[in-house]
Design a protein around this motif. Structure first.
Motif, PDB file in Angstrom:
ATOM      1  N   ILE A 186      -5.792  -7.547   4.366  1.00 26.17           N
ATOM      2  CA  ILE A 186      -4.797  -6.492   4.466  1.00 26.17           C
ATOM      3  C   ILE A 186      -3.868  -6.835   5.627  1.00 26.17           C
ATOM      4  CG2 ILE A 186      -4.441  -4.042   4.943  1.00 26.17           C
ATOM      5  CD1 ILE A 186      -7.218  -3.619   3.577  1.00 26.17           C
ATOM      6  N   LEU A 187      -2.568  -6.793   5.355  1.00 23.00           N
ATOM      7  CA  LEU A 187      -1.567  -7.121   6.368  1.00 23.00           C
ATOM      8  C   LEU A 187      -0.833  -5.864   6.792  1.00 23.00           C
ATOM      9  CD1 LEU A 187       0.034 -10.240   4.639  1.00 23.00           C
ATOM     10  CD2 LEU A 187      -1.959 -10.156   6.143  1.00 23.00           C
ATOM     11  N   ARG A 188      -0.662  -5.696   8.086  1.00 18.69           N
ATOM     12  CA  ARG A 188       0.110  -4.563   8.602  1.00 18.69           C
ATOM     13  C   ARG A 188       1.586  -4.909   8.444  1.00 18.69           C
ATOM     14  NH1 ARG A 188      -1.053  -2.426  14.459  1.00 18.69           N
ATOM     15  NH2 ARG A 188      -1.552  -0.384  13.645  1.00 18.69           N
ATOM     16  N   ALA A 189       2.305  -4.103   7.674  1.00 18.19           N
ATOM     17  CA  ALA A 189       3.736  -4.286   7.428  1.00 18.19           C
ATOM     18  C   ALA A 189       4.056  -5.693   6.918  1.00 18.19           C
ATOM     19  CB  ALA A 189       4.540  -3.961   8.689  1.00 18.19           C
ATOM     20  N   GLY A 190       3.129  -6.299   6.157  1.00 20.57           N
ATOM     21  CA  GLY A 190       3.346  -7.622   5.591  1.00 20.57           C
ATOM     22  C   GLY A 190       3.318  -8.759   6.595  1.00 20.57           C
ATOM     23  N   ASN A 191       2.876  -8.491   7.820  1.00 21.86           N
ATOM     24  CA  ASN A 191       2.897  -9.470   8.903  1.00 21.86           C
ATOM     25  C   ASN A 191       1.544 -10.183   9.005  1.00 21.86           C
ATOM     26  OD1 ASN A 191       2.952 -10.838  11.356  1.00 21.86           O
ATOM     27  ND2 ASN A 191       3.920  -9.152  12.462  1.00 21.86           N
ATOM     28  N   ARG A 192       1.525 -11.498   8.729  1.00 22.94           N
ATOM     29  CA  ARG A 192       0.277 -12.264   8.790  1.00 22.94           C
ATOM     30  C   ARG A 192      -0.298 -12.343  10.204  1.00 22.94           C
ATOM     31  NH1 ARG A 192      -1.610 -14.418   4.416  1.00 22.94           N
ATOM     32  NH2 ARG A 192      -0.292 -14.640   2.610  1.00 22.94           N
ATOM     33  N   ARG A 193       0.483 -12.004  11.200  1.00 24.33           N
ATOM     34  CA  ARG A 193      -0.031 -11.977  12.579  1.00 24.33           C
ATOM     35  C   ARG A 193      -0.751 -10.666  12.884  1.00 24.33           C
ATOM     36  NH1 ARG A 193       3.699 -15.183  16.682  1.00 24.33           N
ATOM     37  NH2 ARG A 193       3.836 -17.101  15.488  1.00 24.33           N
TER      38      ARG A 193
ATOM     39  N   PHE B 189       0.842  -1.182   0.000  1.00 20.32           N
ATOM     40  CA  PHE B 189       0.000   0.000   0.000  1.00 20.32           C
ATOM     41  C   PHE B 189       0.882   1.238   0.000  1.00 20.32           C
ATOM     42  CE2 PHE B 189      -3.235  -2.945   1.384  1.00 20.32           C
ATOM     43  CZ  PHE B 189      -4.410  -2.377   0.921  1.00 20.32           C
ATOM     44  N   VAL B 190       0.403   2.306  -0.636  1.00 21.87           N
ATOM     45  CA  VAL B 190       1.080   3.593  -0.632  1.00 21.87           C
ATOM     46  C   VAL B 190       0.122   4.630  -0.063  1.00 21.87           C
ATOM     47  CG1 VAL B 190       2.619   3.024  -2.556  1.00 21.87           C
ATOM     48  CG2 VAL B 190       0.415   4.081  -3.024  1.00 21.87           C
ATOM     49  N   PRO B 191       0.648   5.697   0.538  1.00 20.69           N
ATOM     50  CA  PRO B 191      -0.231   6.713   1.125  1.00 20.69           C
ATOM     51  C   PRO B 191      -1.169   7.330   0.091  1.00 20.69           C
ATOM     52  CG  PRO B 191       2.024   7.014   1.872  1.00 20.69           C
ATOM     53  CD  PRO B 191       2.064   5.984   0.774  1.00 20.69           C
ATOM     54  N   ALA B 192      -2.409   7.574   0.533  1.00 14.07           N
ATOM     55  CA  ALA B 192      -3.422   8.196  -0.316  1.00 14.07           C
ATOM     56  C   ALA B 192      -4.160   9.286   0.446  1.00 14.07           C
ATOM     57  CB  ALA B 192      -4.398   7.143  -0.822  1.00 14.07           C
TER      58      ALA B 192
ATOM     59  N   GLY C 241      -4.482 -14.172  -2.095  1.00 15.06           N
ATOM     60  CA  GLY C 241      -4.515 -12.821  -2.058  1.00 15.06           C
ATOM     61  C   GLY C 241      -4.087 -12.079  -0.831  1.00 15.06           C
ATOM     62  N   ALA C 242      -3.447 -11.752  -0.549  1.00 16.84           N
ATOM     63  CA  ALA C 242      -3.206 -10.889   0.593  1.00 16.84           C
ATOM     64  C   ALA C 242      -2.470  -9.656   0.147  1.00 16.84           C
ATOM     65  CB  ALA C 242      -2.405 -11.639   1.651  1.00 16.84           C
ATOM     66  N   LEU C 243      -2.820  -8.524   0.731  1.00 14.72           N
ATOM     67  CA  LEU C 243      -2.153  -7.272   0.427  1.00 14.72           C
ATOM     68  C   LEU C 243      -1.441  -6.789   1.667  1.00 14.72           C
ATOM     69  CD1 LEU C 243      -5.078  -5.489  -1.422  1.00 14.72           C
ATOM     70  CD2 LEU C 243      -3.192  -6.708  -2.435  1.00 14.72           C
ATOM     71  N   GLY C 244      -0.261  -6.264   1.531  1.00 16.65           N
ATOM     72  CA  GLY C 244       0.492  -5.795   2.704  1.00 16.65           C
ATOM     73  C   GLY C 244       0.641  -4.301   2.720  1.00 16.65           C
ATOM     74  N   GLN C 245       0.608  -3.723   3.910  1.00 19.30           N
ATOM     75  CA  GLN C 245       0.787  -2.271   4.041  1.00 19.30           C
ATOM     76  C   GLN C 245       2.215  -1.971   4.387  1.00 19.30           C
ATOM     77  OE1 GLN C 245       0.085  -0.481   7.564  1.00 19.30           O
ATOM     78  NE2 GLN C 245       0.731   1.446   6.715  1.00 19.30           N
TER      79      GLN C 245
ATOM     80  N   LEU D  59     -12.177  -5.877  10.953  1.00 14.17           N
ATOM     81  CA  LEU D  59     -11.604  -6.455  12.166  1.00 14.17           C
ATOM     82  C   LEU D  59     -10.090  -6.390  12.087  1.00 14.17           C
ATOM     83  CD1 LEU D  59     -13.645  -9.753  12.595  1.00 14.17           C
ATOM     84  CD2 LEU D  59     -13.833  -7.682  13.961  1.00 14.17           C
ATOM     85  N   GLY D  60      -9.452  -6.194  13.220  1.00 12.45           N
ATOM     86  CA  GLY D  60      -7.997  -6.299  13.244  1.00 12.45           C
ATOM     87  C   GLY D  60      -7.345  -5.121  13.909  1.00 12.45           C
ATOM     88  N   PRO D  61      -6.041  -5.257  14.062  1.00 15.72           N
ATOM     89  CA  PRO D  61      -5.249  -6.385  13.562  1.00 15.72           C
ATOM     90  C   PRO D  61      -5.460  -7.640  14.419  1.00 15.72           C
ATOM     91  CG  PRO D  61      -3.812  -4.887  14.745  1.00 15.72           C
ATOM     92  CD  PRO D  61      -5.188  -4.258  14.718  1.00 15.72           C
ATOM     93  N   THR D  62      -5.392  -8.809  13.762  1.00 15.76           N
ATOM     94  CA  THR D  62      -5.584 -10.090  14.432  1.00 15.76           C
ATOM     95  C   THR D  62      -4.674 -11.143  13.813  1.00 15.76           C
ATOM     96  OG1 THR D  62      -7.202 -11.794  14.999  1.00 15.76           O
ATOM     97  CG2 THR D  62      -7.522 -10.680  12.906  1.00 15.76           C
ATOM     98  N   GLU D  63      -4.361 -12.169  14.584  1.00 16.30           N
ATOM     99  CA  GLU D  63      -3.598 -13.300  14.063  1.00 16.30           C
ATOM    100  C   GLU D  63      -4.507 -14.287  13.352  1.00 16.30           C
ATOM    101  OE1 GLU D  63      -0.996 -15.309  16.778  1.00 16.30           O
ATOM    102  OE2 GLU D  63      -0.441 -13.442  17.771  1.00 16.30           O
ATOM    103  N   ASP D  64      -5.797 -14.232  13.636  1.00 18.46           N
ATOM    104  CA  ASP D  64      -6.750 -15.197  13.109  1.00 18.46           C
ATOM    105  C   ASP D  64      -7.120 -14.899  11.661  1.00 18.46           C
ATOM    106  OD1 ASP D  64      -6.784 -16.302  15.650  1.00 18.46           O
ATOM    107  OD2 ASP D  64      -8.501 -15.084  16.269  1.00 18.46           O
TER     108      ASP D  64
END
Length: 109
Positions: free
Chosen positions: A29-36, A4-7, A105-109, A49-54
């Motif tokens: 959507i993943l925070r900093a590419g972290n699946r947790r 993701f890029v700032p918008a 699919g997962a997208l990382g921020q 929902l989130g952030p969550t590990e589930d």
């Protein structure tokens, strides 16, 4: 994974190349590419929902004909939300677009 890029303030977007012949693209959507630290749709109220590990589900984007790009916009503020829209290969916006209430699919921020 797509970054993701700032918008805007607390808002980010990512452009995802849609697979040839795809009818659906699913993502989280993943925070900093972290699946947790994943964000996913809230099945109860259409929020986020989130952030969550589930792994609690994915957003499901029904891809219209002629689509080559999916733009996902994510607001990470106090009341987070997700929207998306579709573009042709030449960058023309297609009329179909959706927002947070759609699941699966997962997208990382």
């Amino acid at each position: 994974q797509t970054d993701f890029v700032p918008a805007g303030p607390d808002t980010f977007h990512a452009h995802v190349h849609v697979r040839e012949g795809a009818r659906v693209e699913e993502f989280q959507i993943l925070r900093a590419g972290n699946r947790r630290q994943r964000y996913c749709p809230d099945r109860r109220g259409g929020g986020v929902l989130g952030p969550t590990e589930d792994d609690r589900g994915k957003w499901r984007a029904d891809v219209p004909r002629g689509c080559r790009w999916l733009r996902v916009t994510w607001s990470a503020g106090a009341s987070p939300w997700v929207t998306w829209c579709f573009f042709t290969a030449s960058g023309e916006r297609l009329s179909a677009s959706r927002s947070s209430p759609t699941l699966e699919g997962a997208l990382g921020q």
